[in-house]
Design a protein around this motif. Sequence first.
Motif, PDB file in Angstrom:
ATOM      1  N   THR A 170       0.828  -1.198   0.000  1.00  0.00           N
ATOM      2  CA  THR A 170       0.000   0.000   0.000  1.00  0.00           C
ATOM      3  C   THR A 170       0.863   1.249   0.000  1.00  0.00           C
ATOM      4  O   THR A 170       2.085   1.185   0.109  1.00  0.00           O
ATOM      5  CB  THR A 170      -0.946   0.021   1.213  1.00  0.00           C
ATOM      6  OG1 THR A 170      -0.176   0.223   2.409  1.00  0.00           O
ATOM      7  CG2 THR A 170      -1.705  -1.288   1.331  1.00  0.00           C
ATOM      8  N   ASP A 171       0.196   2.401  -0.079  1.00  0.00           N
ATOM      9  CA  ASP A 171       0.904   3.675  -0.118  1.00  0.00           C
ATOM     10  C   ASP A 171       0.006   4.736   0.496  1.00  0.00           C
ATOM     11  O   ASP A 171      -1.002   4.413   1.148  1.00  0.00           O
ATOM     12  CB  ASP A 171       1.286   4.017  -1.560  1.00  0.00           C
ATOM     13  CG  ASP A 171       2.598   4.803  -1.650  1.00  0.00           C
ATOM     14  OD1 ASP A 171       2.665   5.885  -1.030  1.00  0.00           O
ATOM     15  OD2 ASP A 171       3.548   4.341  -2.304  1.00  0.00           O
ATOM     16  N   ILE A 172       0.321   6.014   0.273  1.00  0.00           N
ATOM     17  CA  ILE A 172      -0.394   7.102   0.937  1.00  0.00           C
ATOM     18  C   ILE A 172      -1.834   7.272   0.468  1.00  0.00           C
ATOM     19  O   ILE A 172      -2.602   7.997   1.092  1.00  0.00           O
ATOM     20  CB  ILE A 172       0.342   8.441   0.762  1.00  0.00           C
ATOM     21  CG1 ILE A 172       0.381   8.858  -0.718  1.00  0.00           C
ATOM     22  CG2 ILE A 172       1.740   8.385   1.346  1.00  0.00           C
ATOM     23  CD1 ILE A 172       0.854  10.285  -0.941  1.00  0.00           C
ATOM     24  N   SER A 173      -2.227   6.616  -0.614  1.00  0.00           N
ATOM     25  CA  SER A 173      -3.593   6.752  -1.106  1.00  0.00           C
ATOM     26  C   SER A 173      -4.604   5.969  -0.279  1.00  0.00           C
ATOM     27  O   SER A 173      -5.815   6.140  -0.455  1.00  0.00           O
ATOM     28  CB  SER A 173      -3.681   6.316  -2.574  1.00  0.00           C
ATOM     29  OG  SER A 173      -3.005   7.239  -3.407  1.00  0.00           O
ATOM     30  N   ILE A 174      -4.132   5.104   0.623  1.00  0.00           N
ATOM     31  CA  ILE A 174      -5.049   4.380   1.502  1.00  0.00           C
ATOM     32  C   ILE A 174      -5.453   5.299   2.650  1.00  0.00           C
ATOM     33  O   ILE A 174      -4.636   6.043   3.199  1.00  0.00           O
ATOM     34  CB  ILE A 174      -4.390   3.096   2.040  1.00  0.00           C
ATOM     35  CG1 ILE A 174      -4.082   2.152   0.876  1.00  0.00           C
ATOM     36  CG2 ILE A 174      -5.280   2.410   3.065  1.00  0.00           C
ATOM     37  CD1 ILE A 174      -5.298   1.651   0.115  1.00  0.00           C
ATOM     38  N   ALA A 175      -6.720   5.251   3.042  1.00  0.00           N
ATOM     39  CA  ALA A 175      -7.263   6.164   4.038  1.00  0.00           C
ATOM     40  C   ALA A 175      -6.690   5.929   5.430  1.00  0.00           C
ATOM     41  O   ALA A 175      -6.093   4.880   5.721  1.00  0.00           O
ATOM     42  CB  ALA A 175      -8.785   6.031   4.075  1.00  0.00           C
ATOM     43  N   GLU A 176      -6.896   6.907   6.285  1.00  0.00           N
ATOM     44  CA  GLU A 176      -6.536   6.793   7.700  1.00  0.00           C
ATOM     45  C   GLU A 176      -7.199   5.552   8.300  1.00  0.00           C
ATOM     46  O   GLU A 176      -8.313   5.191   7.940  1.00  0.00           O
ATOM     47  CB  GLU A 176      -7.019   8.059   8.420  1.00  0.00           C
ATOM     48  CG  GLU A 176      -6.810   8.091   9.913  1.00  0.00           C
ATOM     49  CD  GLU A 176      -7.401   9.333  10.555  1.00  0.00           C
ATOM     50  OE1 GLU A 176      -7.316   9.450  11.794  1.00  0.00           O
ATOM     51  OE2 GLU A 176      -7.962  10.190   9.826  1.00  0.00           O
ATOM     52  N   ASN A 177      -6.518   4.923   9.261  1.00  0.00           N
ATOM     53  CA  ASN A 177      -7.012   3.685   9.879  1.00  0.00           C
ATOM     54  C   ASN A 177      -7.443   2.685   8.798  1.00  0.00           C
ATOM     55  O   ASN A 177      -8.624   2.390   8.630  1.00  0.00           O
ATOM     56  CB  ASN A 177      -8.160   3.973  10.836  1.00  0.00           C
ATOM     57  CG  ASN A 177      -7.726   4.841  12.011  1.00  0.00           C
ATOM     58  OD1 ASN A 177      -6.615   4.694  12.512  1.00  0.00           O
ATOM     59  ND2 ASN A 177      -8.584   5.750  12.429  1.00  0.00           N
ATOM     60  N   PRO A 178      -6.476   2.171   8.058  1.00  0.00           N
ATOM     61  CA  PRO A 178      -6.777   1.335   6.890  1.00  0.00           C
ATOM     62  C   PRO A 178      -7.632   0.108   7.217  1.00  0.00           C
ATOM     63  O   PRO A 178      -7.485  -0.510   8.275  1.00  0.00           O
ATOM     64  CB  PRO A 178      -5.385   0.908   6.404  1.00  0.00           C
ATOM     65  CG  PRO A 178      -4.467   1.964   6.923  1.00  0.00           C
ATOM     66  CD  PRO A 178      -5.033   2.370   8.241  1.00  0.00           C
ATOM     67  N   THR A 179      -8.501  -0.207   6.284  1.00  0.00           N
ATOM     68  CA  THR A 179      -9.289  -1.433   6.360  1.00  0.00           C
ATOM     69  C   THR A 179      -9.103  -2.215   5.072  1.00  0.00           C
ATOM     70  O   THR A 179      -9.025  -1.628   3.989  1.00  0.00           O
ATOM     71  CB  THR A 179     -10.787  -1.147   6.567  1.00  0.00           C
ATOM     72  OG1 THR A 179     -11.289  -0.408   5.434  1.00  0.00           O
ATOM     73  CG2 THR A 179     -11.021  -0.335   7.831  1.00  0.00           C
ATOM     74  N   PHE A 180      -9.033  -3.529   5.194  1.00  0.00           N
ATOM     75  CA  PHE A 180      -8.864  -4.395   4.032  1.00  0.00           C
ATOM     76  C   PHE A 180      -9.828  -5.569   4.155  1.00  0.00           C
ATOM     77  O   PHE A 180      -9.831  -6.283   5.157  1.00  0.00           O
ATOM     78  CB  PHE A 180      -7.423  -4.905   3.938  1.00  0.00           C
ATOM     79  CG  PHE A 180      -6.408  -3.804   3.837  1.00  0.00           C
ATOM     80  CD1 PHE A 180      -6.159  -3.185   2.624  1.00  0.00           C
ATOM     81  CD2 PHE A 180      -5.721  -3.366   4.957  1.00  0.00           C
ATOM     82  CE1 PHE A 180      -5.236  -2.146   2.531  1.00  0.00           C
ATOM     83  CE2 PHE A 180      -4.794  -2.341   4.881  1.00  0.00           C
ATOM     84  CZ  PHE A 180      -4.554  -1.721   3.661  1.00  0.00           C
ATOM     85  N   GLY A 181     -10.643  -5.741   3.140  1.00  0.00           N
ATOM     86  CA  GLY A 181     -11.579  -6.854   3.105  1.00  0.00           C
ATOM     87  C   GLY A 181     -11.163  -7.863   2.061  1.00  0.00           C
ATOM     88  O   GLY A 181     -10.640  -7.500   1.000  1.00  0.00           O
ATOM     89  N   PHE A 182     -11.381  -9.144   2.359  1.00  0.00           N
ATOM     90  CA  PHE A 182     -11.032 -10.207   1.429  1.00  0.00           C
ATOM     91  C   PHE A 182     -11.840 -11.446   1.788  1.00  0.00           C
ATOM     92  O   PHE A 182     -12.568 -11.473   2.796  1.00  0.00           O
ATOM     93  CB  PHE A 182      -9.526 -10.511   1.489  1.00  0.00           C
ATOM     94  CG  PHE A 182      -9.008 -10.814   2.872  1.00  0.00           C
ATOM     95  CD1 PHE A 182      -8.908 -12.118   3.340  1.00  0.00           C
ATOM     96  CD2 PHE A 182      -8.624  -9.781   3.719  1.00  0.00           C
ATOM     97  CE1 PHE A 182      -8.444 -12.389   4.616  1.00  0.00           C
ATOM     98  CE2 PHE A 182      -8.154 -10.041   4.995  1.00  0.00           C
ATOM     99  CZ  PHE A 182      -8.063 -11.345   5.452  1.00  0.00           C
ATOM    100  N   ALA A 183     -11.746 -12.468   0.976  1.00  0.00           N
ATOM    101  CA  ALA A 183     -12.429 -13.732   1.242  1.00  0.00           C
ATOM    102  C   ALA A 183     -11.442 -14.713   1.851  1.00  0.00           C
ATOM    103  O   ALA A 183     -10.274 -14.761   1.466  1.00  0.00           O
ATOM    104  CB  ALA A 183     -13.026 -14.302  -0.047  1.00  0.00           C
TER     105      ALA A 183
END
Length: 284
Positions: free
Chosen positions: A240-253
């Motif tokens: 990831t990089d700076i384009s991910i929002a504050e307090n990152p969240t990631f969803g997956f299966a």
Amino acid sequence: MGVAAMPHRPSLPRRPVLLGAGLAATGFRPVLAQGIESAEAPRRTERWRDLREAIFGSRRAEPAGEALILTAPARALDAAAVPIAIALSAEAAPAVRAVTLVIDENPAPVAARFEAGPGGDLRTLSTRVRVDAYTFLHAVAETADGRLLETAQFIKAAGGCSAPLGGTLEAARQRLGRMRLVLPEGPPGPGRAVPVQVAVSHPNTSGMQIDQLTRLSIPAEFLRALRISYRGAEVMRIETDISIAENPTFGFALQGEPGGELRVEALDNRDRRFEAAWMLVPAG
């Protein structure tokens, strides 16, 4: 176990005009969203051609059609936390080894790259991103045999990369590295993949923000790599990089036998490492 070092992709410059042949060679022509001035179309097309070549080299790309679906709001309510979802069809998912999310007009366009491990499943992905200006978003799936499948969506949002934090920087740093796991449908089971969301407490500052108390520039502090494993098998690596929002969240299966440990290891751009683990035991 620590997070293996991952090559950090350099930020790609924003340029008002880019020269090149466009996407004619690939046959991919993004459909402009309603309200976009026709004069902008050539520049946006050239911008994507330039980015695609910088990220993927000379490999040809083809329209993904129904194999890859990118979902984002047409107009963001909050440019600093725009929800993004990426879905692969059941037919395409087994052949895809990585998915890259690009925000064309952002200062660091490559927002995230999701790479499946031996126990991974890329059929559903989600995160929240910052959007700096009206832009196309692109999702590109890379197959095991080297093909590129791409899709695009236009979004109206601006100022997300310089938007202030939701709270104070001091408070954000006090929570640094805490993780939360959400399993809305419970743990996986035999032949049953379930949605999972991992949230990491991190200011994920972009380097473009101003401290609202001191009025000084806030340095960039952001997650740059995550490694997710289940029952000892790697599920996914995320760059990831700076384009991910504050307090990152990631969803997956997530799929596999129940009763195993899900482990998340994260690394930020200051080489700080964070870890969390959960036992996924069926209720009852």
